[in-house]
Scaffold this motif. Structure first.
Motif, PDB file in Angstrom:
ATOM      1  N   MET A 142      -7.776   4.232  -5.846  1.00  0.00           N
ATOM      2  CA  MET A 142      -6.351   4.108  -6.142  1.00  0.00           C
ATOM      3  C   MET A 142      -5.638   5.451  -6.000  1.00  0.00           C
ATOM      4  SD  MET A 142      -5.328   0.981  -6.981  1.00  0.00           S
ATOM      5  CE  MET A 142      -6.159   0.522  -5.503  1.00  0.00           C
ATOM      6  N   ARG A 175      -2.540   6.217  -3.226  1.00  0.00           N
ATOM      7  CA  ARG A 175      -1.270   6.234  -3.951  1.00  0.00           C
ATOM      8  C   ARG A 175      -0.094   6.704  -3.107  1.00  0.00           C
ATOM      9  NH1 ARG A 175       3.158   8.245  -5.595  1.00  0.00           N
ATOM     10  NH2 ARG A 175       3.902   7.705  -7.652  1.00  0.00           N
ATOM     11  N   ALA A 205       0.868   4.188  -0.119  1.00  0.00           N
ATOM     12  CA  ALA A 205       1.161   2.793  -0.456  1.00  0.00           C
ATOM     13  C   ALA A 205       2.639   2.485  -0.238  1.00  0.00           C
ATOM     14  CB  ALA A 205       0.785   2.509  -1.913  1.00  0.00           C
ATOM     15  N   PRO A 217       4.215   2.684  -4.422  1.00  0.00           N
ATOM     16  CA  PRO A 217       3.357   3.555  -5.231  1.00  0.00           C
ATOM     17  C   PRO A 217       3.364   3.193  -6.720  1.00  0.00           C
ATOM     18  CG  PRO A 217       4.737   4.857  -3.751  1.00  0.00           C
ATOM     19  CD  PRO A 217       5.197   3.432  -3.657  1.00  0.00           C
ATOM     20  N   VAL A 262       0.454   1.148  -7.662  1.00  0.00           N
ATOM     21  CA  VAL A 262      -0.766   1.948  -7.809  1.00  0.00           C
ATOM     22  C   VAL A 262      -0.733   2.690  -9.142  1.00  0.00           C
ATOM     23  CG1 VAL A 262      -2.184   3.771  -6.793  1.00  0.00           C
ATOM     24  CG2 VAL A 262      -0.975   2.153  -5.307  1.00  0.00           C
ATOM     25  N   SER A 275      -0.831  -7.835  -2.730  1.00  0.00           N
ATOM     26  CA  SER A 275      -0.876  -6.579  -3.488  1.00  0.00           C
ATOM     27  C   SER A 275      -1.810  -5.565  -2.823  1.00  0.00           C
ATOM     28  CB  SER A 275      -1.280  -6.838  -4.945  1.00  0.00           C
ATOM     29  OG  SER A 275      -2.614  -7.277  -5.026  1.00  0.00           O
ATOM     30  N   THR A 294      -0.687  -1.872  -1.012  1.00  0.00           N
ATOM     31  CA  THR A 294      -1.250  -0.654  -1.616  1.00  0.00           C
ATOM     32  C   THR A 294      -2.382  -0.082  -0.754  1.00  0.00           C
ATOM     33  OG1 THR A 294      -2.687  -2.020  -3.015  1.00  0.00           O
ATOM     34  CG2 THR A 294      -0.597  -1.283  -3.968  1.00  0.00           C
TER      35      THR A 294
END
Length: 176
Positions: free
Chosen positions: A66, A70, A73, A76, A79, A123, A127
């Motif tokens: 993650m 970050r 993405a 963000p 995240v 999702s 991300t």
């Protein structure tokens, strides 16, 4: 004008007047359902049994993954939300994938399961795989698109949903 006329001359298939195209249409979503169900069950179990994945930090951990995605993405903040409790998020994703996979495979609340699969894929696309270049290298978008026919159609064949529907119809005297 012949707009409404059926002019095909193909011979009927063996199941009471239905031709092979009708039969193929009835079963068309079954391979997709099996593939997505098995894949999501496997993905959920893989995460739950990987001791490195369900950690806040370290090689192969959900936390490090993650943190790595970050800045690339699309959202963000999603995240950041996951980073508030990476282990809890890892368990939520794994259990969600497992529930979606089982529901899809056996056809229990199939549209809801497919919606869950689509939301998980969405999702992850926004991300983890957002930075894939070109975009079609990221598999999460393809999974999102694969879930949509099941969201729309559910699991009409070989499913708990179909069995429950048939049972309700039988109890109502066949009028449903």
């Amino acid at each position: 004008m012949t707009h409404g006329m059926h002019t095909d001359t193909h011979s009927p298939y063996l199941d009471g007047g239905r031709d092979w195209r009708d039969t193929a249409t009835r079963y068309a979503l079954l391979p997709l359902r099996v593939f997505l169900g098995v894949t999501f069950i496997y993905a959920g179990l893989d995460k739950l049994t990987d001791s490195a994945f369900l950690k806040d930090s370290g090689s192969g951990s959900i936390g490090d993954m993650m943190r790595a995605v970050r800045d690339s993405a699309a959202i963000p903040d999603m995240v950041d939300l996951a980073l508030e409790s990476p282990v809890g998020f890892g368990y939520a994703i794994a259990c969600g994938e497992l529930a979606v996979g089982i529901g899809t495979l056996i056809g229990l609340l199939a549209r809801l399961a497919a919606l869950g699969g689509a939301l998980i894929s969405l999702s992850l696309w926004l991300t983890v795989s957002w930075a894939s270049d070109p975009y079609y290298y990221g598999n999460d978008l393809a999974y999102l698109m694969a879930w949509l026919p099941l969201v729309l159609a559910g699991a009409p064949m070989f499913s708990v949903d179909a069995a429950l529907r048939a049972r309700r119809r039988q109890r109502a005297g066949g009028y449903r």
